[in-house]
Design an enzyme around this catalytic site. Structure first.
Site, PDB file in Angstrom:
ATOM      1  N   MET A   1       0.827  -1.204   0.000  1.00 31.95           N
ATOM      2  CA  MET A   1       0.000   0.000   0.000  1.00 31.95           C
ATOM      3  C   MET A   1       0.871   1.268   0.000  1.00 31.95           C
ATOM      4  O   MET A   1       0.959   1.927  -0.991  1.00 31.95           O
ATOM      5  CB  MET A   1      -0.913  -0.025   1.224  1.00 31.95           C
ATOM      6  CG  MET A   1      -2.289   0.217   0.767  1.00 31.95           C
ATOM      7  SD  MET A   1      -3.735  -0.074   1.746  1.00 31.95           S
ATOM      8  CE  MET A   1      -3.377   0.081   3.415  1.00 31.95           C
ATOM      9  N   CYS A   2       1.523   1.547   1.109  1.00 34.77           N
ATOM     10  CA  CYS A   2       2.395   2.707   1.314  1.00 34.77           C
ATOM     11  C   CYS A   2       1.606   4.022   1.410  1.00 34.77           C
ATOM     12  O   CYS A   2       0.560   4.170   0.799  1.00 34.77           O
ATOM     13  CB  CYS A   2       3.460   2.885   0.244  1.00 34.77           C
ATOM     14  SG  CYS A   2       4.642   1.536   0.177  1.00 34.77           S
ATOM     15  N   GLY A   3       2.106   4.907   2.232  1.00 32.01           N
ATOM     16  CA  GLY A   3       1.503   6.231   2.345  1.00 32.01           C
ATOM     17  C   GLY A   3       2.536   7.274   1.974  1.00 32.01           C
ATOM     18  O   GLY A   3       3.696   7.171   2.378  1.00 32.01           O
ATOM     19  N   ARG A  32      -1.178   2.756   6.318  1.00 36.58           N
ATOM     20  CA  ARG A  32      -0.839   2.431   4.930  1.00 36.58           C
ATOM     21  C   ARG A  32       0.560   1.839   4.827  1.00 36.58           C
ATOM     22  O   ARG A  32       0.908   1.272   3.781  1.00 36.58           O
ATOM     23  CB  ARG A  32      -0.892   3.682   4.039  1.00 36.58           C
ATOM     24  CG  ARG A  32      -2.260   4.292   3.872  1.00 36.58           C
ATOM     25  CD  ARG A  32      -2.254   5.307   2.751  1.00 36.58           C
ATOM     26  NE  ARG A  32      -2.065   4.654   1.470  1.00 36.58           N
ATOM     27  CZ  ARG A  32      -3.048   4.177   0.716  1.00 36.58           C
ATOM     28  NH1 ARG A  32      -4.287   4.304   1.108  1.00 36.58           N
ATOM     29  NH2 ARG A  32      -2.794   3.584  -0.428  1.00 36.58           N
TER      30      ARG A  32
END
Lengths: 298, 229
Positions: A1-3, A32
């Site tokens: 996901m990653c933010g 995230r």
């Protein structure tokens, strides 16, 4: 996901709060990406000092007397600020390359996180709130910055696999997504003399931009090039000496929200990353279009 | 009036209270304050209530809705009103990606713009967007109606089945097997009703729209269409 988050200030009066604002945005994006976090912050440009941010897994050993030894090696004054596993070395701007060579001799175990005259990068494994507090990110001031919370996909959970990635002076990049042709691009870039240090896909994205700009492209042109040459999913947020850019791939699966007021331009993977910014209720809020480059300069 | 402070009371308490209404209730008016872009607000409702969210929401607001009328006084994040069965969802601001995806019934109204993949795989829902919609909207849409007062992005209605698409503005490009179709009296009548339901009858007239639908060339395998499947 990653933010991913980014904040580019137009209003100088907000500069002392840049770190605090980015920290809050970063921590909001924890779910995230809880694996690691990082922040790139731009400040103090044009003061004649060049900055080299280095990281060490053994800071007590590696940073002891480093400023004195580096001063002896280059024969110029050296400043050093230690923050946990990172240290920012300040040398006269024309001595950056000499200092970098000397560092490789003096402390071969050090990793160089960033080089430039305004950029500093801090990144580590762990929850964003822990990373933010160990570097005291909230106290930092600056003109603009970007940050990342990582859910690892393409390479190991290590400090060097964390974002932001910097492959050129005062350049850095954070990424949400995954690139599928990073291996072939890495080989192509190596042929061109641009070497990456990790097996991470995002570092290849950063190195691609560095390569294009080294060959005369503007940052805007280099970002346009990613749409042709990179395969996979990406939302990139990039920082330069005085600029801030955003691009999403043509499919645009990865989320992105931007907000602009008279005081700032802000980026977040999700709107909730932006909710604490001043004046957000009346800001212009929009989703960047796919395959479209957005860029702001000071 | 039931007032719920999401920041103070939390998401689980909100959705638990709403799920406890279970079909029938006299507590028909609800307000949610301090949403601050939180995810999964008012998901899985199944009661004839009116709920207003004061502010912008994150992912999956009003998902799987039955019966309830949910108003968002702000913008909505990705996955708004996914798989709605009945009821209505009305957003004052913009909606992010895949609004109204897979919806089987009910009405979704977006008064601002919708982003990419609006109405993807819609299966009976009616969607009215006052502004523009993004790329790949109504991809594999099966039934229901999508009404767009503004413009549509690339690849509208790619691999479309029997959903009807009405667009007033420009269409950047049509997806595979999506074609413009004639607007017959029954379509004008349907559209007039949808504009009224979608609180847009004062903004547009049915005859200003074009209708798009499936050419039905991909329904049965044909080797000449192999590249389009």
């Amino acid at each position: 996901m990653c933010g991913i988050v980014g904040l580019f200030l137009k209003d100088k009066s907000l500069e002392p709060q840049l770190g605090a604002m980015l920290t809050e945005m970063l921590i909001t994006m924890t779910d995230r990406g809880p694996d690691s976090a990082g922040i790139a912050i731009y400040g103090g440009a044009d003061d004649g000092a060049g900055k080299i941010t280095v990281q060490s897994p053994q800071p007590e050993k590696d940073f002891a007397d480093l400023d004195r030894e580096l001063k002896d090696a280059i024969g110029k004054p050296v400043g050093m600020v230690i923050r946990s596993t990172h240290a920012v070395l300040e040398v006269p701007v024309d001595q950056v390359e000499a200092a970098r060579s000397a560092l490789a001799e003096l402390r071969p175990g050090l990793k160089v996180m960033s080089v430039g005259d305004s950029l500093e990068i801090y990144k580590e494994v762990g929850l964003p709130k822990d990373v933010a507090s160990r570097f005291e990110l909230a106290k930092m001031r600056g003109t603009h910055g970007i940050g990342h919370t990582r859910m690892a996909t393409e390479s190991a959970v290590t400090t060097n696999g964390a974002h932001p990635f910097s492959t050129g002076s005062d350049q850095c990049l954070v990424h949400n997504g995954s690139l599928s042709n990073h291996s072939s691009l890495r080989r192509m870039l190596a042929h061109e003399g641009i070497y990456t240090e990790t097996m991470n896909d995002t570092e290849v994205g950063a190195a691609y931009l560095t390569w294009r700009m080294k060959n005369g492209a503007t940052l805007g042109e280099a970002l346009e090039g990613t749409l042709e040459d990179l395969d996979g999913f990406f939302t990139f947020v990039v920082g330069t000496h005085d600029g801030f850019g955003v691009v999403r791939d043509p499919i645009a699966c990865k989320p992105a929200v931007m907000a602009e007021t008279d005081q700032y331009v802000a980026f977040g993977s999700e709107y909730r990353a932006l909710v604490s910014l001043p004046g957000i209720d009346t800001a212009r809020v929009w989703e960047p279009e796919p395959a479209t480059v957005y860029f702001w300069n000071h | 009036m039931q007032k719920f402070d999401l920041e103070a009371q939390g998401l689980r308490a909100l959705n638990a209270a709403l799920h406890a209404l279970n079909g029938q209730t006299n507590e028909t008016a609800w307000e949610v304050v301090n949403p601050k872009g939180s995810h999964s607000i008012a998901v899985g409702l199944d009661a004839p209530i009116e709920l207003t969210v004061h502010g912008s929401t994150g992912y999956y607001c009003a998902g799987m809705n039955k019966q309830a009328t949910i108003r968002v006084k702000g913008s909505a994040g990705p996955g708004l009103a996914e798989n709605m069965m009945s009821g209505a969802v009305i957003v004052d601001g913009n909606a992010s990606q895949y609004a109204g995806a897979t919806g089987r019934g009910g009405l979704l109204v977006i008064k601002g713009d919708a982003s990419s993949r609006c109405g993807v795989s819609m299966k009976g829902i009616n969607i009215v967007v006052h502004g523009n919609i993004g790329h790949m909207s109504a991809f594999m849409a099966q039934s229901g109606n999508l009404v767009v007062l503004g413009d549509a992005g690339d690849a509208l209605g790619d691999s479309l089945y029997e959903a009807r698409l009405f667009v007033r503005g420009s269409v950047k490009s049509l997806g595979a097997d999506c074609v413009e179709k004639e607007m017959r009296p029954e379509h004008l009548e349907l559209l007039a009703d949808l504009l009224k339901q979608g609180e847009a009858e004062h903004l547009a007239k049915p005859e200003e729209f074009k209708r798009y639908g499936s050419a039905r060339n991909l329904y049965n395998f044909n080797i000449d269409n192999a590249s389009a499947y």
